[in-house]
Design an enzyme around this catalytic site. Sequence first.
Site, PDB file in Angstrom:
ATOM      1  N   VAL A 116      55.182  -7.137 -64.569  1.00 36.18           N
ATOM      2  CA  VAL A 116      54.136  -6.660 -65.475  1.00 36.18           C
ATOM      3  C   VAL A 116      52.887  -7.470 -65.194  1.00 36.18           C
ATOM      4  O   VAL A 116      52.908  -8.694 -65.241  1.00 36.18           O
ATOM      5  CB  VAL A 116      54.532  -6.823 -66.958  1.00 36.18           C
ATOM      6  CG1 VAL A 116      53.375  -6.390 -67.855  1.00 36.18           C
ATOM      7  CG2 VAL A 116      55.758  -5.998 -67.278  1.00 36.18           C
ATOM      8  N   SER A 117      51.779  -6.781 -64.879  1.00 30.95           N
ATOM      9  CA  SER A 117      50.518  -7.486 -64.663  1.00 30.95           C
ATOM     10  C   SER A 117      49.859  -7.762 -66.010  1.00 30.95           C
ATOM     11  O   SER A 117      50.237  -7.198 -67.036  1.00 30.95           O
ATOM     12  CB  SER A 117      49.571  -6.656 -63.791  1.00 30.95           C
ATOM     13  OG  SER A 117      49.130  -5.517 -64.489  1.00 30.95           O
ATOM     14  N   THR A 118      48.856  -8.607 -65.992  1.00 33.82           N
ATOM     15  CA  THR A 118      48.155  -8.959 -67.234  1.00 33.82           C
ATOM     16  C   THR A 118      47.556  -7.727 -67.897  1.00 33.82           C
ATOM     17  O   THR A 118      47.625  -7.561 -69.117  1.00 33.82           O
ATOM     18  CB  THR A 118      47.033  -9.982 -66.938  1.00 33.82           C
ATOM     19  OG1 THR A 118      47.621 -11.117 -66.294  1.00 33.82           O
ATOM     20  CG2 THR A 118      46.359 -10.414 -68.212  1.00 33.82           C
TER      21      THR A 118
END
Length: 474
Positions: free
Chosen positions: A10-12
């Site tokens: 999961v990216s920011t």
Amino acid sequence: MKHAAIYIRVSTDEQAEQGYSIDAQKEKLTAYCVSQGLDHFKLYIDDGYTGTNMERPAFRRMVRHIQEGKISAVIVRKLDRLSRKQKDVMTIIEDIFEKNNVSFTSTTELFDTSTPFGKAMIGVLAVFAQLDRDMIVERTTMGRRQRVNTGRWYGGRVPFGYKWNKELQELEIVPEEARIVKRIFQMYSEGHSRLEIAEWAASRTNERMIDHSVIRDMLERVVYIGKLRNAGQIVDGLQEPIISQKLWDAVRAEAVKRKDGALPKGDFLLTGVMKCGVCEGNIVHVKRCTKVKDKEYNYELYACKKQHVRIKDRVGKCNLGYFRRENIEQFVVDQIKFLATYPEKITELMNEEKEMPDDEISYEQLQAELKKVNTNLENLYDAIESGDLKASSVSDRIRKLEEKRELLENDIDELTDNKLPTADEKTVRAVISDIGSAWNYFTEEEQKTAIRKLIKHVVLEKDGRHHIEWIFSF
């Protein structure tokens, strides 16, 4: 015993998106493994890592375990969890998974690499994963540009000297920091080095870490004159300026001088403004001592740095010669006083400057070329979105256009920074007259500052016919 690997990323930016959270992916993928009879599985989780970067700790650990023969299958929620770049996806599948007999499954895209159809679908989905990523970047860039066009700060770390007002959505001046910013610009325009300025500024604030590189960046930020940069163009910002346009122009003039070889203000009157007329090298101060009949004579000279070094250390050749320091400095002072006494000479010099050829590529030409590139990119994006073109067939063309756009924007920024407005003749005459009449009352430090304000280079010639390149942009 081999195990299945559940990979979660999961990216920011995706933290808030439904279905992309760590817990949501973990729950669904664990349930999938249980339903498929995969009792032995291990979680590999990269939290806050973008899909465009292969250097993710959990991903690298999973690859290492695959190469060590510990993993039989890799399960993800979606193909783009591996990577958002088509080339990287294909490399992972072919060079890591297939070479180590590891199957790959995406639970939401209904394919796996253990079947021929699944392998064929990989390439198709990888193209769309990259297209999605490219469109996100484009939308983000367009949103930022639209915000800047309205004069609003585009986000990121707030510049030193300002604070962010959330209610008004504007940058506000912090008075105590603004005074430091203003003095930083003044010191640079007076000839002080960036290191010297940084040491001064660091001793007066604990709000930011300030070194010479921070000073360099601050001196280039148009935010301090109430402007913002937007794709190579300078637009008006809503924030109140900290420094005046006049001081900004003085800093730009000083920056151009240093780019052309001038040095920061030093121990001697002409330090940093002299240039060799033979090889265009820097001029250094030389001390010599001779004895005649037990009497000692000391001389201070100016010489080209390329000439005044040991033979084994010389780079190139120069035969400028040596000139008495007091003679050169007196020549410069006399020229300043001459212009103050005979202002008609200023008119002649300014006319000569106007007749000099402009840059080979003008600002307008660069802007026109940039507009053409942006139009081509927009057309390609529209064609891909409408289905008229395949992203894979034009990806190389898009990449080249984006690279060209970046180069053009850099050229425009540099040309904008170096393009200095020439002051009107009345102002030039007034400044030179004031300096000339007050010269004998100046301190040595004030004389150095005055010289850097008026003179770009003092060019020393071998035949002694030295000349001065003046500055008329104050």
